[in-house]
Design a protein around this motif. Structure first.
Motif, PDB file in Angstrom:
ATOM      1  N   GLY A  15      -2.779  24.181   6.972  1.00  0.00           N
ATOM      2  CA  GLY A  15      -2.071  23.656   8.126  1.00  0.00           C
ATOM      3  C   GLY A  15      -1.032  22.622   7.762  1.00  0.00           C
ATOM      4  N   SER A  16      -0.449  22.030   8.816  1.00  0.00           N
ATOM      5  CA  SER A  16       0.634  21.060   8.634  1.00  0.00           C
ATOM      6  C   SER A  16       0.395  19.824   9.487  1.00  0.00           C
ATOM      7  CB  SER A  16       1.979  21.684   9.040  1.00  0.00           C
ATOM      8  OG  SER A  16       2.280  22.804   8.249  1.00  0.00           O
ATOM      9  N   LEU A  17       0.977  18.730   9.041  1.00  0.00           N
ATOM     10  CA  LEU A  17       0.989  17.473   9.781  1.00  0.00           C
ATOM     11  C   LEU A  17       2.286  16.749   9.472  1.00  0.00           C
ATOM     12  CD1 LEU A  17      -2.557  15.831   9.318  1.00  0.00           C
ATOM     13  CD2 LEU A  17      -1.550  16.632  11.475  1.00  0.00           C
ATOM     14  N   ARG A  18       2.696  15.919  10.413  1.00  0.00           N
ATOM     15  CA  ARG A  18       3.835  15.050  10.147  1.00  0.00           C
ATOM     16  C   ARG A  18       3.421  13.606  10.360  1.00  0.00           C
ATOM     17  NH1 ARG A  18       9.873  14.225  12.746  1.00  0.00           N
ATOM     18  NH2 ARG A  18       8.697  13.222  14.428  1.00  0.00           N
ATOM     19  N   LEU A  19       3.569  12.833   9.323  1.00  0.00           N
ATOM     20  CA  LEU A  19       3.280  11.409   9.397  1.00  0.00           C
ATOM     21  C   LEU A  19       4.554  10.643   9.726  1.00  0.00           C
ATOM     22  CD1 LEU A  19       0.952  10.927   6.291  1.00  0.00           C
ATOM     23  CD2 LEU A  19       0.375  11.700   8.608  1.00  0.00           C
ATOM     24  N   SER A  20       4.372   9.556  10.457  1.00  0.00           N
ATOM     25  CA  SER A  20       5.495   8.697  10.809  1.00  0.00           C
ATOM     26  C   SER A  20       5.206   7.273  10.377  1.00  0.00           C
ATOM     27  CB  SER A  20       5.741   8.725  12.321  1.00  0.00           C
ATOM     28  OG  SER A  20       6.035  10.029  12.770  1.00  0.00           O
ATOM     29  N   CYS A  21       6.268   6.532  10.139  1.00  0.00           N
ATOM     30  CA  CYS A  21       6.117   5.140   9.730  1.00  0.00           C
ATOM     31  C   CYS A  21       7.261   4.352  10.346  1.00  0.00           C
ATOM     32  CB  CYS A  21       6.137   5.031   8.215  1.00  0.00           C
ATOM     33  SG  CYS A  21       6.136   3.341   7.580  1.00  0.00           S
ATOM     34  N   ALA A  22       6.904   3.311  11.072  1.00  0.00           N
ATOM     35  CA  ALA A  22       7.920   2.441  11.658  1.00  0.00           C
ATOM     36  C   ALA A  22       8.407   1.488  10.578  1.00  0.00           C
ATOM     37  CB  ALA A  22       7.342   1.681  12.838  1.00  0.00           C
ATOM     38  N   THR A  27      17.733  -5.004   7.769  1.00  0.00           N
ATOM     39  CA  THR A  27      18.509  -4.045   6.995  1.00  0.00           C
ATOM     40  C   THR A  27      18.638  -4.450   5.539  1.00  0.00           C
ATOM     41  OG1 THR A  27      20.535  -5.170   7.658  1.00  0.00           O
ATOM     42  CG2 THR A  27      19.814  -3.298   8.999  1.00  0.00           C
ATOM     43  N   ASP A  28      18.061  -5.548   5.156  1.00  0.00           N
ATOM     44  CA  ASP A  28      18.099  -5.950   3.765  1.00  0.00           C
ATOM     45  C   ASP A  28      16.672  -6.045   3.245  1.00  0.00           C
ATOM     46  OD1 ASP A  28      18.575  -9.544   4.264  1.00  0.00           O
ATOM     47  OD2 ASP A  28      17.253  -8.095   5.207  1.00  0.00           O
ATOM     48  N   GLY A  29      16.527  -6.307   1.970  1.00  0.00           N
ATOM     49  CA  GLY A  29      15.204  -6.570   1.433  1.00  0.00           C
ATOM     50  C   GLY A  29      14.492  -5.396   0.827  1.00  0.00           C
ATOM     51  N   PHE A  30      15.017  -4.195   0.927  1.00  0.00           N
ATOM     52  CA  PHE A  30      14.366  -3.086   0.260  1.00  0.00           C
ATOM     53  C   PHE A  30      15.392  -2.035  -0.132  1.00  0.00           C
ATOM     54  CE2 PHE A  30      14.372   0.278   3.485  1.00  0.00           C
ATOM     55  CZ  PHE A  30      14.610  -0.427   4.650  1.00  0.00           C
ATOM     56  N   SER A  31      15.074  -1.319  -1.204  1.00  0.00           N
ATOM     57  CA  SER A  31      15.985  -0.294  -1.699  1.00  0.00           C
ATOM     58  C   SER A  31      15.441   1.112  -1.486  1.00  0.00           C
ATOM     59  CB  SER A  31      16.255  -0.499  -3.187  1.00  0.00           C
ATOM     60  OG  SER A  31      15.032  -0.491  -3.907  1.00  0.00           O
ATOM     61  N   ALA A  74      18.735   5.407  12.189  1.00  0.00           N
ATOM     62  CA  ALA A  74      19.058   4.885  13.516  1.00  0.00           C
ATOM     63  C   ALA A  74      17.817   4.377  14.223  1.00  0.00           C
ATOM     64  CB  ALA A  74      19.740   5.962  14.342  1.00  0.00           C
ATOM     65  N   LYS A  75      16.686   5.037  13.969  1.00  0.00           N
ATOM     66  CA  LYS A  75      15.432   4.658  14.619  1.00  0.00           C
ATOM     67  C   LYS A  75      14.550   3.807  13.714  1.00  0.00           C
ATOM     68  CE  LYS A  75      15.222   8.809  17.506  1.00  0.00           C
ATOM     69  NZ  LYS A  75      14.422  10.007  17.876  1.00  0.00           N
ATOM     70  N   ASN A  76      15.018   3.557  12.505  1.00  0.00           N
ATOM     71  CA  ASN A  76      14.205   2.812  11.542  1.00  0.00           C
ATOM     72  C   ASN A  76      12.843   3.468  11.334  1.00  0.00           C
ATOM     73  OD1 ASN A  76      16.053   0.818  10.864  1.00  0.00           O
ATOM     74  ND2 ASN A  76      15.391  -0.536  12.496  1.00  0.00           N
ATOM     75  N   MET A  77      12.850   4.775  11.170  1.00  0.00           N
ATOM     76  CA  MET A  77      11.613   5.523  10.997  1.00  0.00           C
ATOM     77  C   MET A  77      11.607   6.275   9.675  1.00  0.00           C
ATOM     78  SD  MET A  77       9.628   4.973  13.580  1.00  0.00           S
ATOM     79  CE  MET A  77       8.453   6.336  13.447  1.00  0.00           C
ATOM     80  N   LEU A  78      10.418   6.389   9.107  1.00  0.00           N
ATOM     81  CA  LEU A  78      10.179   7.163   7.892  1.00  0.00           C
ATOM     82  C   LEU A  78       9.193   8.267   8.247  1.00  0.00           C
ATOM     83  CD1 LEU A  78      10.450   7.349   4.714  1.00  0.00           C
ATOM     84  CD2 LEU A  78       8.339   5.994   4.650  1.00  0.00           C
ATOM     85  N   TYR A  79       9.389   9.448   7.680  1.00  0.00           N
ATOM     86  CA  TYR A  79       8.517  10.578   7.995  1.00  0.00           C
ATOM     87  C   TYR A  79       8.029  11.251   6.714  1.00  0.00           C
ATOM     88  CZ  TYR A  79      10.830  10.060  12.509  1.00  0.00           C
ATOM     89  OH  TYR A  79      11.326   9.553  13.685  1.00  0.00           O
ATOM     90  N   LEU A  80       6.897  11.913   6.843  1.00  0.00           N
ATOM     91  CA  LEU A  80       6.387  12.759   5.771  1.00  0.00           C
ATOM     92  C   LEU A  80       5.888  14.046   6.421  1.00  0.00           C
ATOM     93  CD1 LEU A  80       5.830  12.920   2.698  1.00  0.00           C
ATOM     94  CD2 LEU A  80       3.468  12.254   3.226  1.00  0.00           C
ATOM     95  N   GLN A  81       6.643  15.105   6.236  1.00  0.00           N
ATOM     96  CA  GLN A  81       6.224  16.411   6.733  1.00  0.00           C
ATOM     97  C   GLN A  81       5.366  17.068   5.666  1.00  0.00           C
ATOM     98  OE1 GLN A  81       6.890  17.990   9.823  1.00  0.00           O
ATOM     99  NE2 GLN A  81       5.330  19.394   9.009  1.00  0.00           N
ATOM    100  N   MET A  82       4.131  17.395   6.025  1.00  0.00           N
ATOM    101  CA  MET A  82       3.190  17.965   5.072  1.00  0.00           C
ATOM    102  C   MET A  82       2.817  19.371   5.506  1.00  0.00           C
ATOM    103  SD  MET A  82       0.722  14.652   4.494  1.00  0.00           S
ATOM    104  CE  MET A  82      -0.005  14.794   6.122  1.00  0.00           C
ATOM    105  N   SER A  83       2.883  20.303   4.598  1.00  0.00           N
ATOM    106  CA  SER A  83       2.517  21.682   4.901  1.00  0.00           C
ATOM    107  C   SER A  83       1.645  22.237   3.780  1.00  0.00           C
ATOM    108  CB  SER A  83       3.763  22.536   5.101  1.00  0.00           C
ATOM    109  OG  SER A  83       4.560  22.541   3.933  1.00  0.00           O
TER     110      SER A  83
END
Length: 124
Positions: A15-22, A27-31, A74-83
């Motif tokens: 199966g699949s899942l999508r993880l999200s991260c706020a 806008t500074d402090g990380f690369s 734009a939404k400051n979101m990170l995702y991980l689509q897992m399949s």
């Protein structure tokens, strides 16, 4: 500021899942931003990372071709689509940010702003 991962759950093998991260609002402090996972009794392991610009992506060999990391700046979101999930993907998944790139991007000790994670359980 702790990052909040969500989207985990129980899924059948294949199966699949999508993880999200706020992501942080600053806008500074990380690369780069990354996903890590930790199974019971095991060390925290690198899963995937993406440069802040989104131009470069890095994957662990074990997830290459099955997982996709992405960002919505734009939404400051990170995702991980897992399949094609399998039992070895069962773990607590965390997102975090780092100021390093290249070889250091796979080392969890270079990351900060860890949150509580989200549990992914794959049933066989």
């Amino acid at each position: 500021v702790q990052l909040q991962a969500s989207g985990g759950g129980l899924v059948q093998a294949g199966g699949s899942l999508r993880l999200s991260c706020a992501a942080p609002g600053r806008t500074d402090g990380f690369s780069a931003m990354g996903w890590f996972r930790q199974a019971p009794g095991k060390e925290r392991a690198f899963v995937a990372a993406i440069r802040r610009s989104g131009g470069y992506k890095y994957y662990a060999d074990s997830v290459q071709g099955r997982f996709t990391i992405s960002r919505d700046t734009a939404k400051n979101m990170l995702y991980l689509q897992m399949s094609s999930l399998n039992s070895e993907d069962t773990a607590m998944y965390y997102c975090a940010v780092t100021n390093v790139v290249l070889s250091g991007i796979r080392d969890w000790t270079n990351y900060k702003n860890w949150g509580q994670g989200t549990q992914v359980t794959v049933s066989s």
